[in-house]
Design an enzyme around this catalytic site. Structure first.
Site, PDB file in Angstrom:
ATOM      1  N   HIS A 157    -101.796 -69.493  18.072  1.00 23.83           N
ATOM      2  CA  HIS A 157    -101.463 -70.914  18.237  1.00 23.83           C
ATOM      3  C   HIS A 157    -100.076 -71.113  18.824  1.00 23.83           C
ATOM      4  CE1 HIS A 157    -104.958 -72.680  16.064  1.00 23.83           C
ATOM      5  NE2 HIS A 157    -105.021 -71.438  15.609  1.00 23.83           N
ATOM      6  N   ASP A 208     -93.290 -74.606  22.837  1.00 25.49           N
ATOM      7  CA  ASP A 208     -94.324 -75.004  21.875  1.00 25.49           C
ATOM      8  C   ASP A 208     -95.654 -74.460  22.381  1.00 25.49           C
ATOM      9  OD1 ASP A 208     -95.392 -76.301  19.681  1.00 25.49           O
ATOM     10  OD2 ASP A 208     -94.499 -78.242  20.143  1.00 25.49           O
TER      11      ASP A 208
END
Ligand code: ADQ
Length: 492
Positions: A161, A360
């Site tokens: 992720h 991110d």
């Protein structure tokens, strides 16, 4: 056939398993995991969130409303060295290219592997021959290797992720070869963006002389694996729908919303500094805007997180002290989570969503904001070009969070943006958020994993057994997986 595909049992594994009540309050990925599991009648395995010093804990199996979880506790030492230590003080900063914050403490890695061995030992007896295993995130890099050592031959996929920093950063991890070896035990490694795919291939090449094969697969050590890009989405229906419930406190004031875990990767000090400069450079906006920044605490016992908390308190205090008035506070800084049922209304009543991570994996807040907008009068998304979601949301106002002038100008542009431009940008963004939702993410990844698993069976089994194994895996979806060949990623 579709029906057969649905019969395949899927085992999801992540560090933390969320309980069912909490899952309804959770974000897109948790919901996607639940929905995917419901379709495949599998179970979700991981830590139950409890600390318990029992030497050999039992795996607790709980079924509720068609969902099954299999969980076990961790010891205090596990929590400290595996979770706070190696996972969040080594892997998290390095993969986000923050080598300066990495703490390579002796003992962290050994405990990290030991917890993965413990997970493998508890999980292996629950695995049936037809199961497909899908492992989530950086806490569990070694899990497939540990399961293989216990004789598990099922297809195992991994999805990361978080982003993959540059190879040079990853090579600084003392155990980088062991991590590369661990990765090579998976059949498929899924990442969020093409940038991550390129960085991972680069890392495997430099760490263990991984080779890109003409097939587009990677040969690393004695294994071959698929690496692909599967951007995580949200469920837009959770955010669309009825008109605004809560009106703006004051129609004269435009709210700029920020919603981030309090993490040094999210670029919060950069955002606060740019906001202060904006108020200085554009005095006409004073008293007409407010920045509402929600930043709930996470991993507070890790030193770097305590530092950022102190920094933000000091920055917001300084800005409010300098520019605030008796009847106007420039920054609402709220160090608590927001109830999820309020998120949509807050997004919808905010003129701007300001998302500024320095790096991110994806960033779901940017997608949630788009899905929440009124299409006839949408707000503006300002998005860091270093968020994974920027590779999809090109029609946001993209910004470099390291460049304070760019941040200031973007805020000015967003506040002045005319309605027709807001509508045009929003239409394009909303289409992408709809078309790459979390259901599509889960389906696409799963079908790519089934394909990769079939290749494993072909390679590892004598021909006579392949036919039998293929029957068990006949559940292959007909839909073509959208894992693009690695060659394309490398060039692209
Ligand atoms: P996170 O770093 O946790 O996840 P993100 O993608 O932004 O980051 O998701 C956070 C979720 O938590 C969102 O659903 C958001 O609504 C919610 N949230 C954040 N702050 C909140 C607050 N104050 N109150 C209530 N809810 C809040 C990791 C990676 C990301 C990747 C996701 C999914 O770091 O890059 O996008 O996994 O793959």
């Amino acid at each position: 056939m579709k029906g057969q595909f649905l019969l395949t049992r899927l085992v999801m594994i992540s560090n933390r398993v969320i309980d069912f009540g909490a899952a309804t309050q959770a974000g897109g990925v948790t919901v996607a995991i639940f929905d995917t599991l419901a379709r495949h009648k599998g179970f979700w395995f991981g830590w139950n969130g409890q600390i318990d010093e029992t030497e050999s804990p039992e795996t607790s199996l709980v079924s509720n409303d068609g969902h099954t979880t299999a969980t076990l506790p961790l010891t205090a030492a596990d929590y400290n060295d595996y979770y706070l230590g190696y996972s969040n003080s080594v892997l998290w900063p390095v993969f986000h290219n923050r080598l300066d914050l990495a703490q390579f403490e002796a003992g962290y890695y050994a405990r990290y592997v030991a917890v993965n061995q413990k997970f493998a030992a508890h999980l292996a007896p629950l695995i049936e021959p037809d199961d497909i295993l899908w492992v989530h995130d950086y806490h569990l890099f070694p899990l497939a290797l540990e399961l293989r050592k216990l004789g598990i031959q099922n297809p195992i996929g991994f999805f990361l992720h978080i982003p993959v920093g540059p190879a040079q950063a990853l090579l600084a991890i003392p155990e980088h070869r062991e991590l590369a070896r661990a990765l090579s035990a998976y059949d498929l490694v899924g990442l969020q963006t093409h940038r991550d795919v390129r960085n991972l291939i680069d890392f495997l090449q430099q760490s263990v002389f991984g080779r890109l094969l003409p097939s587009g697969r990677i040969r690393a050590l004695d294994s071959e694996l698929d690496v692909g890009c599967f951007p995580v989405g949200i469920n837009p229906a959770d955010f669309a729908g009825s008109p605004i419930v809560r009106e703006k406190e004051s129609p004269e004031i435009d709210r700029i919303i920020g919603i981030d875990r309090l993490d040094y990767t999210k670029g919060l000090p950069q955002k606060f500094r740019a906001y202060g400069k904006f108020l200085e450079d554009f005095p006409e906006h004073r008293r007409r805007i407010v920045l509402s920044q929600f930043a709930p605490p996470t991993r507070e016992s890790v030193e770097a997180y305590a530092d950022i908390r102190a920094e933000l308190e000091s920055l917001s205090g300084a800005i409010n002290g300098r520019y605030g008035e008796l009847d106007w506070v420039p920054i609402n800084y709220i160090h608590r989570p927001m109830p999820r049922q309020e998120l949509r209304d807050v997004y919808r009543s905010s003129r701007i969503c300001w998302v500024t991570p320095l790096m991110d994996g994806m960033n779901l807040v940017s997608k949630e904001y788009i899905a929440s907008q009124d299409p006839t009068d949408p707000g503006v998304l300002i998005l860091s070009k270093f968020a994974g979601s920027a590779s999809q949301l090109e029609n946001a106002v993209l910004v470099n969070p390291y460049d304070v002038n760019d941040m200031v100008q973007s805020l000015h542009i967003a506040l002045k943006m005319p309605l027709d431009e807001r509508i045009e940008r929003h239409e394009k963004l909303a289409r992408i958020v709809r078309e790459s939702d979390c259901g599509k993410w889960a389906k696409t990844y799963f079908s790519a994993l089934v394909k990769a698993g079939k290749r494993r069976l072909h390679r590892s089994q004598p021909p006579a057994r392949v036919a039998d194994a293929m029957r068990r895996l006949a559940a292959a979806p007909k839909k073509k997986a959208d894992t693009k060949p690695i060659v394309a990623h490398v060039g692209g």
